[in-house]
Design a protein around this motif. Structure first.
Motif, PDB file in Angstrom:
ATOM      1  N   UNK A 152      -2.395  -1.206  10.717  1.00 58.07           N
ATOM      2  CA  UNK A 152      -3.177  -2.380  10.983  1.00 58.07           C
ATOM      3  C   UNK A 152      -4.444  -1.659  12.313  1.00 58.07           C
ATOM      4  N   UNK A 153      -5.597  -1.476  11.530  1.00 55.75           N
ATOM      5  CA  UNK A 153      -6.815  -0.842  11.882  1.00 55.75           C
ATOM      6  C   UNK A 153      -7.715  -2.327  12.243  1.00 55.75           C
ATOM      7  N   UNK A 154      -8.013  -1.854  13.697  1.00 57.74           N
ATOM      8  CA  UNK A 154      -8.580  -3.406  13.820  1.00 57.74           C
ATOM      9  C   UNK A 154     -10.726  -3.427  13.381  1.00 57.74           C
ATOM     10  N   UNK A 155     -11.388  -3.421  13.586  1.00 59.00           N
ATOM     11  CA  UNK A 155     -12.877  -3.103  13.564  1.00 59.00           C
ATOM     12  C   UNK A 155     -12.761  -1.896  11.969  1.00 59.00           C
ATOM     13  N   UNK A 212     -17.791   2.995  10.075  1.00 54.40           N
ATOM     14  CA  UNK A 212     -17.888   3.178  10.784  1.00 54.40           C
ATOM     15  C   UNK A 212     -16.526   4.228  10.962  1.00 54.40           C
ATOM     16  N   UNK A 213     -15.173   3.946  12.327  1.00 52.20           N
ATOM     17  CA  UNK A 213     -14.530   4.690  12.405  1.00 52.20           C
ATOM     18  C   UNK A 213     -13.317   3.939  11.843  1.00 52.20           C
ATOM     19  N   UNK A 214     -13.549   3.421  11.753  1.00 51.79           N
ATOM     20  CA  UNK A 214     -12.468   1.506  11.616  1.00 51.79           C
ATOM     21  C   UNK A 214     -11.793   1.766   9.936  1.00 51.79           C
ATOM     22  N   UNK A 215     -13.222   1.690   9.173  1.00 51.86           N
ATOM     23  CA  UNK A 215     -13.146   1.817   8.244  1.00 51.86           C
ATOM     24  C   UNK A 215     -12.572   3.407   7.514  1.00 51.86           C
ATOM     25  N   UNK A 216     -12.836   4.527   8.325  1.00 53.07           N
ATOM     26  CA  UNK A 216     -12.541   6.075   7.852  1.00 53.07           C
ATOM     27  C   UNK A 216     -11.051   6.325   8.253  1.00 53.07           C
ATOM     28  N   UNK A 269      -8.757   4.126   5.604  1.00 50.67           N
ATOM     29  CA  UNK A 269      -9.139   5.261   4.661  1.00 50.67           C
ATOM     30  C   UNK A 269      -8.092   6.826   4.244  1.00 50.67           C
ATOM     31  N   UNK A 270      -8.472   7.017   5.099  1.00 49.02           N
ATOM     32  CA  UNK A 270      -7.427   8.069   5.721  1.00 49.02           C
ATOM     33  C   UNK A 270      -6.101   8.241   6.048  1.00 49.02           C
ATOM     34  N   UNK A 271      -5.717   6.789   6.570  1.00 57.64           N
ATOM     35  CA  UNK A 271      -4.079   6.458   6.674  1.00 57.64           C
ATOM     36  C   UNK A 271      -3.532   5.804   5.513  1.00 57.64           C
ATOM     37  N   UNK A 272      -4.546   5.350   3.943  1.00 61.94           N
ATOM     38  CA  UNK A 272      -4.587   5.320   3.147  1.00 61.94           C
ATOM     39  C   UNK A 272      -4.052   6.110   2.197  1.00 61.94           C
ATOM     40  N   UNK A 292     -11.074  14.487  11.532  1.00 59.32           N
ATOM     41  CA  UNK A 292      -9.900  15.140  12.426  1.00 59.32           C
ATOM     42  C   UNK A 292      -9.027  14.717  13.369  1.00 59.32           C
ATOM     43  N   UNK A 293      -9.706  13.352  13.731  1.00 63.99           N
ATOM     44  CA  UNK A 293      -8.862  12.884  14.709  1.00 63.99           C
ATOM     45  C   UNK A 293      -7.818  12.466  13.988  1.00 63.99           C
ATOM     46  N   UNK A 294      -7.687  11.673  12.621  1.00 56.71           N
ATOM     47  CA  UNK A 294      -6.221  11.152  11.805  1.00 56.71           C
ATOM     48  C   UNK A 294      -5.120  12.732  11.651  1.00 56.71           C
TER      49      UNK A 294
END
Length: 345
Positions: free
Chosen positions: A70-73, A77-81, A84-87, A277-279
């Motif tokens: 689950x991703x909020x926002x 920006x960062x939330x969308x990425x 995408x990174x988790x998908x 990097x964050x993911x």
């Protein structure tokens, strides 16, 4: 008469032992200072090396945590990425944001790129308590292993507290404090039962010191920091993790008040590079800046006493405010010129 041997012993006891003790205390303090302030870099290095030394830990995120994130926002920006990174790593994603049309667009984009399922929930976190029951109902049948608390609200530009609209201040508090708290509380019971899961809380470099002209925003991010670190310890016995991610400047629309930030450089990465990097650090560290150059900046910042960092923050935000006013003046002049041109025609 005191012998030479006694003199040497007395000299050692009177001078060398205290000096050695002070040196050891200084070494101890330095080691912990260096660890606290550069551990983001150390943990990124650890994450890079762990597959070679701990191959059994090199599981996919869905194997470690479950099938749904689950991703909020999550529409910009960062939330969308993050979505995408988790998908990309095979997780189904639930997108939560305010605008339904944007949610549909991002959901379709993700499904066109990866063989995963998507769901979306339109919710305005700035409106307060009433939204959470509906979110809870829509999430209760899903095996949620990852929650990314990304949604956030910042000032439109740095300004004095008494100049910031009251409605905006309530939005900042409801979104930055309320959402991270209530969304975490919502998913924790299932994670405890499953004995797996991770909550990722996106904070900000403004958590590091009082930040004048962004006073309320920075204070909410200090809350996110303390909340995350405390909750991580609280959930440790249940095998549930909480990761604190502390980005510094990233090229997102949140920083539109500054053309300098939006131009970017090695210290101010674009959102895709930062989030990649964050993911990657997800599940590998409990606290990170999310990006290698931000880790170096964070450590360098902490070299300064807090009151100096506060003065620097004030000066920097005054500069950003002047930059914003200059941008608005140019826009207003351009708009006036357009109006005059239309009237003339």
């Amino acid at each position: 008469m005191e012998s030479m041997q006694d003199k040497i012993v007395n000299f050692y006891l009177n001078y060398q032992v205290p000096l050695l003790t002070l040196s050891l205390i200084g070494l101890y303090a330095y080691i912990w200072w260096a660890y606290e302030n550069f551990k983001s870099i150390l943990q990124i290095v650890k994450a890079l090396l762990s597959p070679y030394f701990l191959p059994n830990e090199n599981k996919s995120l869905s194997e470690k945590y479950g099938k749904w994130a689950v991703i909020t926002g999550s529409t910009d920006g960062i939330g969308k990425q993050y979505a995408i990174g988790l998908a990309k790593q095979g997780l189904n994603v639930v997108l939560i944001s305010r605008t339904e049309s944007k949610l549909k667009e991002v959901a379709n984009e993700i499904e066109s790129m990866y063989s995963v399922k998507t769901k979306y929930i339109a919710a305005d976190f700035g409106s307060g308590k009433e939204i959470y029951e509906e979110i809870k109902q829509k999430l209760q049948m899903l095996d949620i292993g990852i929650l990314v608390n990304n949604v956030g609200r910042m000032y439109d530009f740095p300004d004095d507290l008494d100049n910031v609209p009251e409605d905006l201040l309530w939005q900042i508090i409801n979104i930055n404090v309320g959402a991270v708290t209530m969304m975490s509380r919502m998913v924790i019971p299932q994670m405890k039962v499953n004995r797996r899961g991770i909550i990722v809380n996106i904070s900000s470099g403004s958590e590091c010191q009082p930040t004048p002209l962004m006073t309320v925003y920075a204070s909410t991010k200090a809350y996110v920091r303390n909340f995350s670190l405390a909750l991580n310890k609280e959930l440790e016995e249940h095998n549930v993790q909480v990761q604190l991610v502390t980005p510094l400047f990233v090229q997102t629309k949140m920083n539109n008040f500054s053309t300098y930030v939006m131009k970017g450089n090695i210290l101010m990465p674009d959102v895709e590079s930062y989030t990649k990097f964050a993911v990657f650090t997800l599940g590998k560290s409990s606290q990170t800046t999310g990006y290698w150059s931000h880790g170096l900046q964070y450590g360098a910042m902490r070299l300064c006493p807090e009151f100096i960092r506060t003065i620097i923050s004030l000066s920097m935000n005054r500069g950003f405010r002047e930059e914003y006013y200059a941008q608005q003046k140019i826009l207003n002049n351009n708009n006036n010129s357009d109006i005059v041109a239309k009237i003339s025609n």
